[in-house]
Design an enzyme around this catalytic site. Structure first.
Site, PDB file in Angstrom:
ATOM      1  N   TYR A  16      27.980  87.555 -97.616  1.00  0.00           N
ATOM      2  CA  TYR A  16      28.934  86.254 -97.938  1.00  0.00           C
ATOM      3  C   TYR A  16      29.102  85.999 -99.167  1.00  0.00           C
ATOM      4  O   TYR A  16      28.326  86.046 -99.965  1.00  0.00           O
ATOM      5  CB  TYR A  16      28.346  85.344 -96.978  1.00  0.00           C
ATOM      6  CG  TYR A  16      29.203  83.969 -97.163  1.00  0.00           C
ATOM      7  CD1 TYR A  16      28.828  82.832 -97.605  1.00  0.00           C
ATOM      8  CD2 TYR A  16      30.569  83.985 -96.453  1.00  0.00           C
ATOM      9  CE1 TYR A  16      29.601  81.739 -97.721  1.00  0.00           C
ATOM     10  CE2 TYR A  16      31.191  82.881 -96.442  1.00  0.00           C
ATOM     11  CZ  TYR A  16      30.850  81.822 -97.172  1.00  0.00           C
ATOM     12  OH  TYR A  16      31.732  80.557 -97.240  1.00  0.00           O
TER      13      TYR A  16
ATOM     14  N   ASP B 150      26.571  89.415-106.640  1.00  0.00           N
ATOM     15  CA  ASP B 150      26.676  87.949-106.002  1.00  0.00           C
ATOM     16  C   ASP B 150      25.095  87.477-106.133  1.00  0.00           C
ATOM     17  O   ASP B 150      24.454  87.839-105.193  1.00  0.00           O
ATOM     18  CB  ASP B 150      27.301  88.130-104.866  1.00  0.00           C
ATOM     19  CG  ASP B 150      27.481  86.519-104.215  1.00  0.00           C
ATOM     20  OD1 ASP B 150      28.178  86.117-103.559  1.00  0.00           O
ATOM     21  OD2 ASP B 150      26.706  85.810-104.988  1.00  0.00           O
TER      22      ASP B 150
ATOM     23  N   LYS C 277      24.348  77.899-107.224  1.00  0.00           N
ATOM     24  CA  LYS C 277      23.297  77.051-106.511  1.00  0.00           C
ATOM     25  C   LYS C 277      22.251  76.404-107.493  1.00  0.00           C
ATOM     26  O   LYS C 277      22.235  75.466-108.341  1.00  0.00           O
ATOM     27  CB  LYS C 277      22.491  77.872-105.334  1.00  0.00           C
ATOM     28  CG  LYS C 277      23.397  78.325-104.206  1.00  0.00           C
ATOM     29  CD  LYS C 277      22.760  78.954-103.113  1.00  0.00           C
ATOM     30  CE  LYS C 277      24.079  79.177-102.108  1.00  0.00           C
ATOM     31  NZ  LYS C 277      24.348  78.312-100.959  1.00  0.00           N
TER      32      LYS C 277
HETATM   33  P1  KE4 Z   1      29.754  78.142-102.293  1.00  0.00           P
HETATM   34  O1  KE4 Z   1      31.382  78.256-102.453  1.00  0.00           O
HETATM   35  O2  KE4 Z   1      29.205  77.585-100.782  1.00  0.00           O
HETATM   36  O3  KE4 Z   1      29.093  77.257-103.191  1.00  0.00           O
HETATM   37  O4  KE4 Z   1      29.183  79.465-102.432  1.00  0.00           O
HETATM   38  C1  KE4 Z   1      29.549  80.676-101.580  1.00  0.00           C
HETATM   39  C2  KE4 Z   1      28.447  81.678-101.619  1.00  0.00           C
HETATM   40  C3  KE4 Z   1      28.697  82.687-102.412  1.00  0.00           C
HETATM   41  N1  KE4 Z   1      27.678  83.691-102.231  1.00  0.00           N
HETATM   42  C4  KE4 Z   1      26.458  83.762-101.678  1.00  0.00           C
HETATM   43  C5  KE4 Z   1      25.536  84.863-101.645  1.00  0.00           C
HETATM   44  C6  KE4 Z   1      26.262  82.373-100.847  1.00  0.00           C
HETATM   45  O5  KE4 Z   1      25.148  82.573-100.084  1.00  0.00           O
HETATM   46  C7  KE4 Z   1      27.112  81.675-100.889  1.00  0.00           C
HETATM   47  C8  KE4 Z   1      27.122  80.083 -99.835  1.00  0.00           C
HETATM   48  N2  KE4 Z   1      25.833  80.256 -99.117  1.00  0.00           N
HETATM   49  C9  KE4 Z   1      25.781  79.408 -97.824  1.00  0.00           C
HETATM   50  C10 KE4 Z   1      24.798  79.713 -96.979  1.00  0.00           C
HETATM   51  N3  KE4 Z   1      24.224  81.145 -97.010  1.00  0.00           N
HETATM   52  C11 KE4 Z   1      26.108  78.036 -98.321  1.00  0.00           C
HETATM   53  C12 KE4 Z   1      25.951  77.043 -97.021  1.00  0.00           C
HETATM   54  C13 KE4 Z   1      27.209  76.397 -96.410  1.00  0.00           C
HETATM   55  O6  KE4 Z   1      28.240  77.334 -96.236  1.00  0.00           O
HETATM   56  O7  KE4 Z   1      27.295  75.223 -96.266  1.00  0.00           O
END
Ligand code: KE4
Length: 421
Positions: free
Chosen positions: A140, A235, A263
Site C-alpha cells: 500500500y 516506500d 510517519k
Molecule cells: P498516508 O497518506 O496515510 O500518510 O501514507 C500512505 C502510506 C504510504 N505507504 C505506506 C507503506 C503506508 O503504510 C501508508 C499508510 N499506512 C496506513 C496504515 N498501514 C495508514 C493508516 C490509515 O490509512 O489510516
C-alpha cells in the site's frame, strides 16, 4: 460513552472516522475515542487505558507525548504555525534525513505518504519519459488513483480499478505482480520493459500483515530495474527511521533511485517526503518540468517534531526497540503455541506481525490467514487493555515506551486470550 461519540461522529463524518481502518470494520465492534495519550498508552472517553501497539500506525516511535517532541512543537508554535516561505528547519531536516539515508541526495517534503507516493509516480514518469508503473499486490502506498489497483488474474497483469471512482484509464499503466516473486517481475519487464518508468515496493511489506522480503528479493528487484532503465522506488513510509536509523535500505543494503518516507520523520505531525538521485529529483518544479506543490509542505511545527524525534533515535534506541519487538514476538509465539492455536508470528527489527495460519509470503497467502480468529484475538486483548491493530492486514509497532514490563503485561494478556480462541 464511546458509543455516543461514535453516533455523533456518524452524523457528520462518513463512517464516523477520518481514515477507514480506524472504524474497526475488519474486526467488528465500535472504535473507542482517544482523549489523550502518554508513552505506550492511550486513554479513551470512558477513562480506559490501553497499551498501544498501533502508535498512530507507526508515526509515533518515541511514545506518545514525548517531552522532547512536545517541547519542540510548543516552542515552534510560539513563532507561528505556517509561513509559506522557506525555513531553516526544512533544510536541517532534509540534511538529517540524508545523513541517515545517503541515497537521498535531494529531498522534497510534503504532508502525507500518499502525496509523496503520488509525486514519486509523476516524477518517475517525467524523468524517464515512460508511462508504466509496477506495484506489488498487497503493498500500500496511499490512496492515489494510479496505485489503487487490484491485481488481475495472472502474474503480471495490468491493474483493474481497486476502488470506486478510479477509472480504468488511470490504472491502465499500472502493472501488478505478486510480492516476493521475481519471475513475475521478469514477465512484466519482458512484456513492458521499455515502457516501465518505475517499480514501487514496500521493502518490508507491512500492509498485508507483516511480510518480510525473501532473501535476495529486493536486490533482485533493484537489478531488474537497473537492467531495464526503470527507477527502483522503495516506500519507506513505515520502515523509514523505524526498522533502523537508515531504514530498510540500510538493513538490506539498498541504494534506491527514489525513496518515499513519512510517519516517524514527522514525529506524529503531518510530514512525509521523497528523495533520491539528484539527477532525478532535479526534474521537480521549480527546477524542472515535473510540477508538485503544497501549502503546508515543510510545515514549521512538523519539521520541529521530526527533528526532535530523529535526534532521540540513536543506534542504542533502535537496539532497545528491536529487543522489545523480539520479546513481544517470542512471547506471542509461546502464548499461541501453548494454546495449540495455529499462528505465525513475524518480526522484522522493530516490527511484529501475527497471522492465524501458516507462514505468509505474499498477499494471496495473507488472505488465507484466519482473519475472523484475529478479530477475536484483537477484542480479547482490547478487553484486557491491550490495543493491537484493528486489522490482521496491519502491523504491530514497538517503540521506546514499550519496556519489558509493558511487553510482559501484553504477553500475559495474550496467554489469557489465546486460551479462548
Ligand atoms: P498516508 O497518506 O496515510 O500518510 O501514507 C500512505 C502510506 C504510504 N505507504 C505506506 C507503506 C503506508 O503504510 C501508508 C499508510 N499506512 C496506513 C496504515 N498501514 C495508514 C493508516 C490509515 O490509512 O489510516
Amino acid at each position: 460513552m464511546a458509543g455516543d461519540w461514535f453516533e455523533r461522529a456518524l452524523g457528520v463524518i462518513p463512517g464516523g472516522v477520518n481514515s477507514p481502518v480506524r472504524a474497526f470494520g475488519s474486526v467488528g465492534g465500535q472504535p473507542f475515542f482517544t482523549t489523550r495519550a502518554e508513552g505506550a498508552h492511550l486513554y479513551d472517553t470512558n477513562g480506559n487505558r490501553y497499551l498501544d501497539y498501533v502508535q498512530s500506525w507507526g508515526a509515533v516511535i518515541l511514545g506518545h507525548a514525548h517531552p522532547a517532541v512536545v517541547e519542540a512543537i510548543a516552542q515552534a508554535a510560539t513563532r507561528g504555525t505556517s509561513y509559506g516561505t522557506p525555513t531553516t528547519a526544512e533544510v536541517e531536516l532534509a540534511e538529517a534525513i540524508r545523513e541517515r539515508m545517503p541515497a537521498l541526495e535531494k529531498i522534497r517534503l510534503v504532508s502525507s505518504g500518499t502525496e509523496a507516493a503520488m509525486t514519486a509516480v509523476r516524477l518517475a514518469r517525467g524523468a524517464t519519459g515512460r508511462a508504466k508503473i509496477v506495484k506489488l499486490a498487497g503493498c500500500y502506498h496511499g490512496h492515489l488513483d494510479a496505485l489503487l489497483v487490484a491485481a488481475g488474474s495472472g502474474v503480471a497483469t495490468l491493474g483493474l480499478p481497486g476502488s470506486a471512482g478510479v477509472t480504468a484509464g488511470t490504472v491502465a499503466d499500472t502493472i501488478v505482480c505478486p510480492y516476493n516473486d521475481l519471475d513475475a517481475v521478469d514477465a512484466a519487464f519482458a512484456e513492458h520493459g521499455d515502457d516501465i518508468a518505475a517499480l514501487l515496493v514496500e521493502p518490508v511489506a507491512a500492509n498485508m500483515g507483516l511480510v518480510a522480503p525473501l532473501p535476495g528479493y529486493l536486490q533482485g528487484l533493484a537489478e531488474r530495474c537497473r537492467r531495464h532503465g526503470a527507477l527502483f522506488v522503495v516506500d519507506e513510509v513505515i520502515t523509514g527511521f523505524r526498522v533502523a536509523r537508515g531504514g530498510a535500505q540500510a538493513l538490506y543494503d539498498l541504494r534506491p533511485d527514489l525513496t518515499i518516507f513519512g510517519k516517524v520523520a514527522g514525529g506524529g505531525l503531518p510530514l512525509a517526503g521523497l528523495g533520491g538521485r539528484a539527477d532525478v529529483m532535479d526534474h521537480l518544479a521549480p527546477l524542472g518540468p515535473v510540477y508538485q506543490a503544497g501549502t503546508l509542505s515543510g510545515n514549521p511545527l512538523a519539521t520541529a517534531a521530526g527533528l526532535a524525534t530523529l535526534s532521540v533515535l540513536d543506534d542504542a534506541a533502535y537496539g532497545r526497540i528491536t529487543q522489545s519487538a523480539r520479546r513481544l514476538a517470542e512471547g506471542l509465539s509461546v502464548a499461541l503455541e501453548t494454546s495449540g492455536v495455529v499462528a505465525t508470528v513475524t518480526q522484522v527489527a522493530t516490527l511484529v506481525g501475527v497471522f492465524f495460519g501458516p507462514a505468509v509470503h505474499d498477499y494471496e497467502s495473507a488472505k488465507t490467514a484466519d482473519h475472523e480468529r484475529y478479530a477475536r484475538f484483537f477484542h480479547g486483548l482490547l478487553e484486557r487493555g491491550v490495543y493491537f491493530a484493528p486489522s490482521g492486514y496491519e502491523t504491530l509497532f514497538c517503540g521506546l515506551a514499550h519496556d519489558d514490563t509493558t511487553i510482559d503485561e501484553t504477553v500475559a494478556a495474550a496467554f489469557a486470550v489465546a486460551a479462548t480462541l
